[in-house]
Design a protein around this motif. Structure first.
Motif, mmCIF file in Angstrom:
data_model
loop_
_atom_site.group_PDB
_atom_site.id
_atom_site.type_symbol
_atom_site.label_atom_id
_atom_site.label_comp_id
_atom_site.label_asym_id
_atom_site.label_seq_id
_atom_site.Cartn_x
_atom_site.Cartn_y
_atom_site.Cartn_z
ATOM 1 N N SER A 193 69.172 67.848 42.913
ATOM 2 C CA SER A 193 68.297 68.871 43.468
ATOM 3 C C SER A 193 66.879 68.720 42.934
ATOM 4 C CB SER A 193 68.822 70.262 43.109
ATOM 5 O OG SER A 193 67.959 71.276 43.556
ATOM 6 N N ILE A 194 65.920 69.092 43.777
ATOM 7 C CA ILE A 194 64.527 69.266 43.373
ATOM 8 C C ILE A 194 64.253 70.766 43.472
ATOM 9 C CG2 ILE A 194 62.132 68.638 43.801
ATOM 10 C CD1 ILE A 194 63.876 66.213 43.203
ATOM 11 N N GLY A 195 63.951 71.433 42.366
ATOM 12 C CA GLY A 195 63.739 72.878 42.399
ATOM 13 C C GLY A 195 63.105 73.384 41.127
ATOM 14 N N ASP A 196 62.565 74.593 41.179
ATOM 15 C CA ASP A 196 61.898 75.187 40.017
ATOM 16 C C ASP A 196 62.943 75.859 39.144
ATOM 17 O OD1 ASP A 196 60.259 76.332 38.162
ATOM 18 O OD2 ASP A 196 59.190 77.630 39.560
ATOM 19 N N TYR A 197 63.363 75.184 38.080
ATOM 20 C CA TYR A 197 64.441 75.697 37.247
ATOM 21 C C TYR A 197 63.956 76.456 36.016
ATOM 22 C CZ TYR A 197 67.713 73.414 40.261
ATOM 23 O OH TYR A 197 68.446 73.075 41.376
ATOM 24 N N ASN A 198 62.639 76.456 35.745
ATOM 25 C CA ASN A 198 62.149 77.244 34.610
ATOM 26 C C ASN A 198 61.111 78.281 35.017
ATOM 27 O OD1 ASN A 198 60.047 75.530 35.148
ATOM 28 N ND2 ASN A 198 59.690 74.919 33.010
ATOM 29 N N GLY A 199 60.858 78.431 36.328
ATOM 30 C CA GLY A 199 60.012 79.507 36.812
ATOM 31 C C GLY A 199 58.527 79.344 36.553
ATOM 32 N N ASP A 200 58.046 78.095 36.369
ATOM 33 C CA ASP A 200 56.621 77.887 36.101
ATOM 34 C C ASP A 200 55.842 77.512 37.356
ATOM 35 O OD1 ASP A 200 57.441 75.292 36.559
ATOM 36 O OD2 ASP A 200 56.773 74.498 34.620
ATOM 37 N N GLY A 201 56.492 77.554 38.540
ATOM 38 C CA GLY A 201 55.814 77.236 39.786
ATOM 39 C C GLY A 201 55.808 75.769 40.133
ATOM 40 N N ARG A 202 56.415 74.934 39.289
ATOM 41 C CA ARG A 202 56.496 73.506 39.569
ATOM 42 C C ARG A 202 57.958 73.096 39.703
ATOM 43 N NH1 ARG A 202 52.845 73.661 35.217
ATOM 44 N NH2 ARG A 202 54.432 72.850 33.807
ATOM 45 N N SER A 203 58.237 72.225 40.663
ATOM 46 C CA SER A 203 59.607 71.770 40.869
ATOM 47 C C SER A 203 60.037 70.830 39.760
ATOM 48 C CB SER A 203 59.731 71.059 42.219
ATOM 49 O OG SER A 203 59.600 71.989 43.270
ATOM 50 N N ASP A 204 61.276 70.982 39.353
ATOM 51 C CA ASP A 204 61.901 70.125 38.361
ATOM 52 C C ASP A 204 62.974 69.281 39.045
ATOM 53 O OD1 ASP A 204 60.417 71.562 36.251
ATOM 54 O OD2 ASP A 204 61.760 73.209 36.788
ATOM 55 N N VAL A 205 63.559 68.358 38.317
ATOM 56 C CA VAL A 205 64.543 67.440 38.895
ATOM 57 C C VAL A 205 65.876 67.609 38.171
ATOM 58 C CG1 VAL A 205 65.120 65.020 39.362
ATOM 59 C CG2 VAL A 205 62.748 65.794 39.550
ATOM 60 N N LEU A 206 66.900 67.957 38.938
ATOM 61 C CA LEU A 206 68.253 68.106 38.396
ATOM 62 C C LEU A 206 69.067 66.874 38.769
ATOM 63 C CD1 LEU A 206 70.326 70.166 37.057
ATOM 64 C CD2 LEU A 206 71.016 70.666 39.397
ATOM 65 N N VAL A 207 69.636 66.211 37.765
ATOM 66 C CA VAL A 207 70.449 65.017 38.002
ATOM 67 C C VAL A 207 71.854 65.249 37.462
ATOM 68 C CG1 VAL A 207 68.485 63.435 37.979
ATOM 69 C CG2 VAL A 207 69.686 63.922 35.840
ATOM 70 N N GLN A 208 72.802 64.454 37.955
ATOM 71 C CA GLN A 208 74.195 64.591 37.538
ATOM 72 C C GLN A 208 74.788 63.221 37.253
ATOM 73 O OE1 GLN A 208 78.517 66.149 39.304
ATOM 74 N NE2 GLN A 208 76.627 66.686 40.361
ATOM 75 N N ASN A 209 75.611 63.161 36.218
ATOM 76 C CA ASN A 209 76.366 61.962 35.909
ATOM 77 C C ASN A 209 77.670 61.986 36.687
ATOM 78 O OD1 ASN A 209 78.415 60.293 34.417
ATOM 79 N ND2 ASN A 209 76.629 59.810 33.182
ATOM 80 N N ALA A 210 77.875 60.991 37.534
ATOM 81 C CA ALA A 210 79.040 60.976 38.421
ATOM 82 C C ALA A 210 80.340 60.866 37.642
ATOM 83 C CB ALA A 210 78.924 59.820 39.412
ATOM 84 N N GLY A 211 80.323 60.209 36.500
ATOM 85 C CA GLY A 211 81.545 60.002 35.735
ATOM 86 C C GLY A 211 81.945 61.183 34.879
#
Length: 354
Positions: A193-211
């Motif tokens: 996901s690309i989204g604002d996860y800390n509420g500062d008005g800028r998008s952050d990047v959420l990544v996941q480890n498949a394993g």
């Protein structure tokens, strides 16, 4: 909260001391965003696509029905065109559509300023092509990387190199002078996901480890092309099997940062992991079961359908039924209903990211 969910709220940030320097990636797992507010009424609408047709279902007041007078076909792109993202690229408060043509060019359909009660439309005169996707890269998503109220474009290549193109005021061109690469995603990880996860008005990047299922949030700095180091970046929790990523959205009215929706592949339960103000730690007290007993439905998107400031849960089944749960908080619904049935061969292309 059950002990099962308490168990996966584990601090795992220390694992990333060696991962951040890694350089291989199998590919991006992030899907295109196809929910957005196309008419600036504060309610999320639904974009569906067929080969050569883009259609928007405008959401009516209350969030559980379609506004037929404002719903419309907004574009007839060339066949082979792929929807890559829905976001506000020119900062006018209305969602626009980023597509990729069969030749690898990105094209932005800028939504027109239509009056209430008239069909949603695209302003072709303002629309255009921001950039061609470089060889080896794919679109990972879109979001406001630098806090200028315009969505920017994230690309990733086969080695894991993540690159952010900063979009200029017109919404259809990029500024190469301020664009750049914030990070190389480690091997085995993909963008969720690309989204604002800390509420500062800028998008952050959420990544996941498949394993392992570990989720990690890279928090974006002011320039939009670099990330904060831990503890400002870190791992909210580990996603256990058989749970999968469902989407991001603000499920708590007092918060301005995005929370995480996950779904159990076995029984279709949807669970909301509320994050704290940092965006990299869960609030286990506020988190909880969102919806259950939905059979063969899967999460199709997360967004505010009734304009109350709290994200709602959109689900869809294989027959095209779109059903929404209007949330008042992460675990409570005020109402629910069947929005529409998406006719074949139309389909929602992906999940909402912010």
């Amino acid at each position: 909260m059950t002990s099962r969910f308490r168990a996966f709220f584990v601090a795992v940030s220390f694992l990333f001391s060696g991962l951040i320097a890694s350089s291989a990636l199998a590919g991006s797992g992030g899907g295109p965003v196809t929910l957005g507010d196309f008419n600036a009424d504060g309610r999320i609408d639904v974009l569906v696509a067929d080969d050569g047709v883009l259609y928007v279902y405008a959401t009516a007041a209350g969030g559980t029905t379609v506004n037929a007078t404002e719903s419309a076909t907004i574009a007839l792109p060339p066949q082979g065109t792929i929807v890559q993202a829905v976001a506000d690229f020119n900062g006018d408060g209305r969602a626009d559509v980023l597509v990729e043509t069969g030749t690898g060019n990105l094209y932005t359909y800028i939504t027109d300023d239509t009056a209430a009660g008239t069909p949603i439309a695209v302003d072709i005169g303002l629309s255009g092509s921001p950039i061609a996707v470089p060889a080896g890269f794919t679109v990972a998503g879109a979001g406001d990387a630098n806090g200028d109220d315009r969505a920017d474009i994230y690309l990733v290549d086969g080695s894991g190199l993540l690159y952010t193109y900063i979009v200029q005021a017109d919404g259809i061109s990029v500024d190469p002078g301020v664009s750049g690469s914030p990070v190389t995603i480690p091997a085995g990880w993909s963008v969720d996901s690309i989204g604002d996860y800390n509420g500062d008005g800028r998008s952050d990047v959420l990544v996941q480890n498949a394993g392992t299922g570990i989720l990690y949030t890279w928090t974006t700095q002011a320039d939009g092309i670099s990330f904060e180091l831990p503890p400002n970046s870190g791992s909210p929790f580990t996603l256990p099997s058989p749970w999968t990523w469902g989407g991001g959205g603000n499920f708590v009215s007092a918060k301005i940062s995005s929370d995480l929706a996950i779904q159990n592949n076995t029984d279709s339960q949807v669970y909301i992991v509320v994050t704290d103000a940092t965006g990299v730690a869960p609030d286990s007290t506020a988190s909880g079961l969102n919806v259950s007993g939905i059979g063969d439905f899967t999460v199709a998107g997360i967004g505010d359908f009734d304009a109350d400031g709290v994200a709602d849960t959109l689900v869809q089944n294989s027959t095209g039924l779109l059903y929404v749960f209007i949330n008042t908080d992460p675990t409570t619904q005020s109402t629910q209903g069947l929005i529409t049935t998406v006719p074949a061969p139309f389909a929602i292309a992906g999940k909402v990211g912010f």
